[in-house]
Design a protein around this motif. Structure first.
Motif, mmCIF file in Angstrom:
data_model
loop_
_atom_site.group_PDB
_atom_site.id
_atom_site.type_symbol
_atom_site.label_atom_id
_atom_site.label_comp_id
_atom_site.label_asym_id
_atom_site.label_seq_id
_atom_site.Cartn_x
_atom_site.Cartn_y
_atom_site.Cartn_z
ATOM 1 N N ASN A 101 7.401 -0.840 -9.956
ATOM 2 C CA ASN A 101 7.272 -2.272 -10.277
ATOM 3 C C ASN A 101 5.877 -2.806 -9.966
ATOM 4 O O ASN A 101 5.697 -4.012 -9.778
ATOM 5 C CB ASN A 101 8.317 -3.076 -9.492
ATOM 6 C CG ASN A 101 9.736 -2.686 -9.855
ATOM 7 O OD1 ASN A 101 10.027 -2.424 -11.022
ATOM 8 N ND2 ASN A 101 10.621 -2.644 -8.859
ATOM 9 N N PHE A 102 4.914 -1.887 -9.887
ATOM 10 C CA PHE A 102 3.523 -2.249 -9.591
ATOM 11 C C PHE A 102 3.048 -3.348 -10.548
ATOM 12 O O PHE A 102 3.171 -3.236 -11.768
ATOM 13 C CB PHE A 102 2.641 -1.016 -9.740
ATOM 14 C CG PHE A 102 1.234 -1.202 -9.266
ATOM 15 C CD1 PHE A 102 0.869 -0.860 -7.976
ATOM 16 C CD2 PHE A 102 0.261 -1.707 -10.111
ATOM 17 C CE1 PHE A 102 -0.437 -1.008 -7.549
ATOM 18 C CE2 PHE A 102 -1.047 -1.862 -9.696
ATOM 19 C CZ PHE A 102 -1.393 -1.512 -8.404
ATOM 20 N N SER A 103 2.509 -4.447 -9.966
ATOM 21 C CA SER A 103 2.114 -5.585 -10.797
ATOM 22 C C SER A 103 1.024 -6.392 -10.096
ATOM 23 O O SER A 103 0.912 -6.385 -8.860
ATOM 24 C CB SER A 103 3.330 -6.482 -11.067
ATOM 25 O OG SER A 103 2.947 -7.679 -11.693
ATOM 26 N N LEU A 104 0.237 -7.068 -10.899
ATOM 27 C CA LEU A 104 -0.795 -7.978 -10.378
ATOM 28 C C LEU A 104 -0.301 -9.419 -10.343
ATOM 29 O O LEU A 104 -1.095 -10.337 -10.159
ATOM 30 C CB LEU A 104 -2.052 -7.890 -11.247
ATOM 31 C CG LEU A 104 -2.793 -6.544 -11.227
ATOM 32 C CD1 LEU A 104 -3.919 -6.565 -12.256
ATOM 33 C CD2 LEU A 104 -3.342 -6.249 -9.840
ATOM 34 N N LEU A 116 -0.118 -1.929 -0.890
ATOM 35 C CA LEU A 116 0.937 -1.642 -1.858
ATOM 36 C C LEU A 116 1.964 -2.767 -1.904
ATOM 37 O O LEU A 116 2.458 -3.127 -2.986
ATOM 38 C CB LEU A 116 1.622 -0.318 -1.500
ATOM 39 C CG LEU A 116 0.760 0.943 -1.648
ATOM 40 C CD1 LEU A 116 1.525 2.166 -1.176
ATOM 41 C CD2 LEU A 116 0.305 1.113 -3.088
ATOM 42 N N VAL A 117 2.292 -3.329 -0.747
ATOM 43 C CA VAL A 117 3.246 -4.452 -0.717
ATOM 44 C C VAL A 117 2.711 -5.622 -1.524
ATOM 45 O O VAL A 117 3.467 -6.323 -2.209
ATOM 46 C CB VAL A 117 3.529 -4.876 0.744
ATOM 47 C CG1 VAL A 117 4.345 -6.177 0.784
ATOM 48 C CG2 VAL A 117 4.277 -3.788 1.481
ATOM 49 N N SER A 118 1.409 -5.850 -1.475
ATOM 50 C CA SER A 118 0.832 -6.964 -2.230
ATOM 51 C C SER A 118 0.979 -6.774 -3.733
ATOM 52 O O SER A 118 0.965 -7.748 -4.490
ATOM 53 C CB SER A 118 -0.645 -7.137 -1.861
ATOM 54 O OG SER A 118 -1.444 -6.080 -2.398
ATOM 55 N N PHE A 119 1.136 -5.504 -4.176
ATOM 56 C CA PHE A 119 1.288 -5.237 -5.605
ATOM 57 C C PHE A 119 2.753 -5.163 -6.052
ATOM 58 O O PHE A 119 3.072 -5.543 -7.169
ATOM 59 C CB PHE A 119 0.589 -3.921 -5.980
ATOM 60 C CG PHE A 119 -0.901 -4.002 -5.966
ATOM 61 C CD1 PHE A 119 -1.576 -4.845 -6.851
ATOM 62 C CD2 PHE A 119 -1.645 -3.258 -5.075
ATOM 63 C CE1 PHE A 119 -2.955 -4.925 -6.845
ATOM 64 C CE2 PHE A 119 -3.029 -3.329 -5.065
ATOM 65 C CZ PHE A 119 -3.685 -4.172 -5.948
ATOM 66 N N VAL A 120 3.645 -4.662 -5.174
ATOM 67 C CA VAL A 120 5.050 -4.493 -5.580
ATOM 68 C C VAL A 120 5.932 -5.648 -5.145
ATOM 69 O O VAL A 120 7.038 -5.818 -5.673
ATOM 70 C CB VAL A 120 5.619 -3.165 -5.045
ATOM 71 C CG1 VAL A 120 4.799 -1.995 -5.533
ATOM 72 C CG2 VAL A 120 5.701 -3.165 -3.526
ATOM 73 N N GLY A 121 5.481 -6.447 -4.165
ATOM 74 C CA GLY A 121 6.233 -7.626 -3.772
ATOM 75 C C GLY A 121 7.407 -7.365 -2.854
ATOM 76 O O GLY A 121 8.212 -8.261 -2.601
ATOM 77 N N ALA A 140 12.633 8.120 -2.529
ATOM 78 C CA ALA A 140 13.079 7.715 -3.861
ATOM 79 C C ALA A 140 13.047 6.204 -4.023
ATOM 80 O O ALA A 140 12.624 5.673 -5.060
ATOM 81 C CB ALA A 140 14.491 8.247 -4.117
ATOM 82 N N ALA A 141 13.470 5.481 -2.946
ATOM 83 C CA ALA A 141 13.450 4.019 -3.004
ATOM 84 C C ALA A 141 12.018 3.494 -3.080
ATOM 85 O O ALA A 141 11.726 2.529 -3.789
ATOM 86 C CB ALA A 141 14.161 3.451 -1.781
ATOM 87 N N THR A 142 11.118 4.174 -2.369
ATOM 88 C CA THR A 142 9.708 3.761 -2.394
ATOM 89 C C THR A 142 9.101 3.970 -3.777
ATOM 90 O O THR A 142 8.377 3.115 -4.295
ATOM 91 C CB THR A 142 8.905 4.545 -1.347
ATOM 92 O OG1 THR A 142 9.428 4.283 -0.049
ATOM 93 C CG2 THR A 142 7.436 4.162 -1.381
ATOM 94 N N LEU A 143 9.417 5.108 -4.387
ATOM 95 C CA LEU A 143 8.898 5.381 -5.732
ATOM 96 C C LEU A 143 9.432 4.379 -6.749
ATOM 97 O O LEU A 143 8.718 3.965 -7.672
ATOM 98 C CB LEU A 143 9.261 6.805 -6.151
ATOM 99 C CG LEU A 143 8.551 7.930 -5.375
ATOM 100 C CD1 LEU A 143 9.103 9.290 -5.772
ATOM 101 C CD2 LEU A 143 7.042 7.862 -5.604
ATOM 102 N N GLU A 144 10.681 3.970 -6.555
ATOM 103 C CA GLU A 144 11.252 2.964 -7.451
ATOM 104 C C GLU A 144 10.531 1.628 -7.305
ATOM 105 O O GLU A 144 10.256 0.940 -8.286
ATOM 106 C CB GLU A 144 12.739 2.797 -7.166
ATOM 107 C CG GLU A 144 13.434 1.818 -8.114
ATOM 108 C CD GLU A 144 14.915 1.698 -7.822
ATOM 109 O OE1 GLU A 144 15.559 0.815 -8.439
ATOM 110 O OE2 GLU A 144 15.436 2.462 -6.990
ATOM 111 N N LYS A 145 10.224 1.271 -6.066
ATOM 112 C CA LYS A 145 9.483 0.031 -5.835
ATOM 113 C C LYS A 145 8.090 0.115 -6.435
ATOM 114 O O LYS A 145 7.589 -0.854 -7.014
ATOM 115 C CB LYS A 145 9.392 -0.259 -4.330
ATOM 116 C CG LYS A 145 10.720 -0.628 -3.671
ATOM 117 C CD LYS A 145 10.555 -0.837 -2.176
ATOM 118 C CE LYS A 145 11.884 -1.167 -1.510
ATOM 119 N NZ LYS A 145 11.744 -1.336 -0.034
ATOM 120 N N LEU A 146 7.449 1.271 -6.277
ATOM 121 C CA LEU A 146 6.102 1.432 -6.818
ATOM 122 C C LEU A 146 6.076 1.366 -8.340
ATOM 123 O O LEU A 146 5.041 1.059 -8.943
ATOM 124 C CB LEU A 146 5.502 2.757 -6.346
ATOM 125 C CG LEU A 146 5.163 2.856 -4.849
ATOM 126 C CD1 LEU A 146 4.674 4.248 -4.500
ATOM 127 C CD2 LEU A 146 4.129 1.806 -4.454
#
Length: 572
Positions: free
Chosen positions: A69-72, A40-45, A61-67
Motif C-alpha cells: 500500500n506504499f503511497s505518497l 516506511l510508516v510515513s509511506f504506508v500509513g 507476510a503482514a509487513t509485505l502486505e502493508k508495503l
C-alpha cells in the motif's frame, strides 16, 4: 596456503573484529532500523514491525502486505493540511529568526572576547556557560516567572507607570527570546575562534591606508570571519528547529510548531502516520542545515595564516572596551536573572502578588528529597548507564575510525547529530513497541536512546585523543606478545583517559538535562528529574518544580567543574 588463509579469516573475526561487528549491529538495530521503519510508516500509513518480520513468517507476510500500500498520500496531505503545513512554516520562521538574532547578538561579544582587552573578560567567559547548564524547558519557566502576567518584571513595569505586560510571554516572541538568550553560547565561541583566526596585518594595512575603524571592521574583519559566522548561524538554526523544551512550555494553542505537533500526534492521538511524516520532515530539515553548516566550514574558508608572525590585533580604545564590557554584561544578565528567578521560586511560600515572594521557606526542598528522591536516583542511574555504554562504544569506534579508517562507523556515529530528540524517540517507540524486541516503556530502551542521542559528544572527544596517540605505542605492545584487543584495553585505553573523562562527563551532564527523550519515552518507574519537573509544571506544582530545577542546575555545574578539574589534572 589454505591453512594460512583460514588463520587470516579466523583472526579477522576474532577479538576486535567481532567487537566491530557487535558495534555495527548496535547502530543498525537501534538507529538505522528505527529510522528506516519510521520512513516506511510515513509511506504506508500503518505501524510496521521490522524486527518481527526478520524472525516470524506471519509478521513478514503482514509487513509485505502493508508495503504493497506504499503511497505518497501522507506527504501530499501534509501540504494540504493547514495545521501540519503551518507547523512546518512556523518552525522554519522560528529557527530563522533565532539564528539571525543570535548572530547579531553575539557579534559584539565575539569581537570583544577575540580582539579587545575588555575588562572582566574571564568572568564573562565563565558566566557565558550559565545558559548551557539549564534545560530549555526550565529556561522557559524562568521567563514565565519574569515576564508572565504576575512576573516580577511586569510588577516593576506597572510600578513605573506602565500598563499590562511588556509582551505576551507565551507567544512566538517569547519562544524566540528564550532561545536567543539560552542558545547564544553555541554561536559565541565558534565566532570568537573565527575572529581570532583572521590575520590582523590585513586590518593594520587597511588602517594605514586611511580607512576608519568601522570601515575596517565591515570591509576586512567581518568578511574574514564570515565562514565561521555563517557556520554558527546554521548550527543555531538546527538547534532551534529541533528544540522541544521551549515550545512545549511556551507555545500558545494557536501557534503550531512541528516538534509539538509530532509529540501530540504520538502521545495524544497515537497517530502513527502523522507522527511518522513529521518525524521524517524534521530529520530532513535538520540534516539539510547540518550538511550546509559542514559545507560552509569545509568549502568556504579563507586562509590567512601563513606562518609569519603577526601582531596581537588587540583594540586598545578604552571607550570601546567599556562599551563592549557593558553590552556583554547586559546580555549575560538575562540568563543570570532567570536562574535567580528559579531560585526565588524554589524558596518562596507564595509569589505573584508582588515583585518579590511573600515569604521564604525551605519546605519545597525537604519535600523534594522526601517524595522525589526516586527521580534523582533514576536520573543518576540512567545517566550512568548511558555513560558506561557510550564509553565502551566510543573508545572502540574511535580506534576503528582512526587506526583502521572505518568509514562505516564514522558515518553511523555522525547520524545522531542530525536526528532531533523527539524524532529519535518516536522512531524507537514505533520500532520496539511489539515482539520480539518489545522494549518500549522499559529503562533499557531509555538508556539506549540516551546513548545514541549523546554518544557523538563522547566519540568526538575520544577521537581527538586517539589521534594524539602514536602508533609505535601499540606496535610495541603487540611485538611483546599482547593481542590487539588486550593492547586496546591495557595500553590505548589508559592513554585515552583525558578524552574519556571529558566526553564522559559531557554525556552524563547532557543526559541529566535531556528533555524530549525523557518526556516521550520514560516509564513511570524510571521517571528522571527532567520528567518530574515537566509533570510538576503541568500539575501547577511550580515551587516543587523550581526546587528540582535548582537541583538539576547545581548538579550540572558541579559535574562540569569536576570534569574540568579532572581533565586538567590528567593533561598536566
Amino acid at each position: 596456503m589454505r591453512a594460512g588463509k583460514v588463520r587470516e579469516k579466523i583472526g579477522k573475526w576474532s577479538g576486535l573484529g567481532i567487537l566491530k561487528l557487535l558495534i555495527l549491529l548496535f547502530f543498525m538495530i537501534f538507529l538505522i532500523l528505527p529510522l528506516v521503519s519510521i520512513l516506511l510508516v510515513s509511506f504506508v500509513g500503518e505501524p510496521i514491525n521490522l524486527p518481527g518480520s526478520l524472525v516470524d513468517p506471519q509478521i513478514r507476510a503482514a509487513t509485505l502486505e502493508k508495503l504493497s500500500n506504499f503511497s505518497l498520500t501522507g506527504y501530499r496531505d501534509l501540504w494540504q493540511d493547514s495545521r501540519y503545513l503551518s507547523a512546518l512554516m512556523n518552525s522554519l520562521k522560528l529557527a530563522a529568526g533565532v539564528s539571525l538574532c543570535v548572530t547579531l547578538l553575539c557579534l559584539p561579544m565575539a569581537y570583544a572576547f577575540a580582539r579587545t582587552d575588555m575588562p572582566f573578560k574571564k568572568t564573562f567567559a565563565a558566566l557565558a556557560t550559565v545558559p548551557l547548564v539549564m534545560p530549555t524547558f526550565i529556561s522557559s519557566y524562568a521567563f514565565m516567572l519574569m515576564f508572565g502576567q504576575t512576573g516580577w518584571v511586569n510588577h516593576l513595569w506597572r510600578a513605573l507607570g506602565g500598563e499590562g505586560v511588556l509582551f505576551e510571554v507565551q507567544s512566538m516572541l517569547g519562544i524566540i527570546l528564550v532561545q536567543v538568550f539560552f542558545f547564544f553560547p553555541y554561536a559565541l565561541w565558534p565566532m570568537v575562534a573565527a575572529f581570532r583566526a583572521g590575520d590582523s596585518a590585513l586590518e593594520e594595512a587597511s588602517r594605514n591606508l586611511g580607512a576608519k575603524g568601522w570601515f575596517t571592521f565591515l570591509g576586512v574583519t567581518l568578511p574574514l570571519a564570515g565562514p565561521g559566522i555563517l557556520s554558527s548561524m546554521l548550527l543555531v538554526f538546527t538547534i532551534s528547529f529541533s528544540d522541544f523544551g521551549t515550545p512545549i512550555i511556551m507555545a500558545p494553542k494557536n501557534l503550531n510548531l512541528i516538534v509539538v505537533e509530532a509529540y501530540r500526534e504520538i502521545a495524544g492521538f497515537f497517530n502513527w502516520t502523522g507522527s511518522a511524516i513529521l518525524t521524517v520532515v524534521m530529520v530532513g530539515v535538520a540534516a539539510l542545515f547540518f550538511w550546509l553548516q559542514r559545507w560552509v566550514i569545509r568549502g568556504k574558508e579563507y586562509g590567512t595564516i601563513s606562518g609569519k608572525p603577526t601582531g596581537s590585533g588587540r583594540v586598545k580604545g578604552k571607550g570601546l572596551n567599556r562599551f563592549l564590557s557593558l553590552y556583554t554584561l547586559l546580555v549575560l544578565l538575562v540568563p543570570l536573572l532567570a536562574v535567580g528567578s528559579i531560585f526565588l521560586s524554589s524558596i518562596a511560600t507564595t509569589w505573584g502578588h508582588h515583585a518579590l515572594p511573600d515569604g521564604y521557606t525551605l519546605k519545597h526542598y525537604t519535600a523534594l528529597f522526601s517524595t522525589s528522591s526516586g527521580n534523582i536516583l533514576n536520573s543518576l542511574i540512567l545517566a550512568m548507564g548511558a555513560l558506561l555504554l557510550s564509553v565502551v562504544i566510543a573508545v572502540f569506534v574511535s580506534w576503528f575510525v582512526v587506526r583502521r579508517g572505518s568509514v562505516s562507523l564514522d558515518w553511523l556515529s555522525s547520524i545522531p547529530l542530525v536526528v532531533p530528540g523527539i524524532a529519535l524517540g518516536i522512531a524507537l517507540i514505533q520500532t520496539f513497541n511489539t515482539p520480539p524486541l518489545r522494549l518500549t516503556g522499559t529503562g533499557i530502551l531509555l538508556v539506549i536512546a540516551y546513548t545514541i542521542r549523546r554518544m557523538p559528544y563522547m566519540i568526538r572527544s575520544t577521537m581527538g585523543t586517539m589521534m594524539a596517540i602514536r602508533r609505535d605505542v601499540e606496535e610495541a605492545s603487540v611485538s611483546l606478545g599482547a593481542s590487539p584487543f588486550m593492547t586496546m584495553v591495557t595500553v590505548v585505553g589508559p592513554l585515552m583517559l583525558p578524552g574519556i573523562i571529558a566526553g564522559g562527563i559531557l554525556v552524563f551532564v547532557t543526559v541529566i538535562k535531556e528533555t524530549s527523550i525523557s518526556i516521550l519515552m520514560a516509564p513511570t518507574d524510571w521517571a528522571p528529574m527532567s520528567l518530574a519537573v515537566f509533570q510538576n509544571l503541568l500539575r501547577g506544582e511550580f515551587y516543587t518544580a523550581s526546587a528540582m530545577s535548582i537541583v538539576i542546575i547545581v548538579l550540572v555545574i558541579l559535574l562540569q567543574n569536576f570534569a574540568g578539574k579532572l581533565t586538567r589534572d590528567q593533561l598536566y
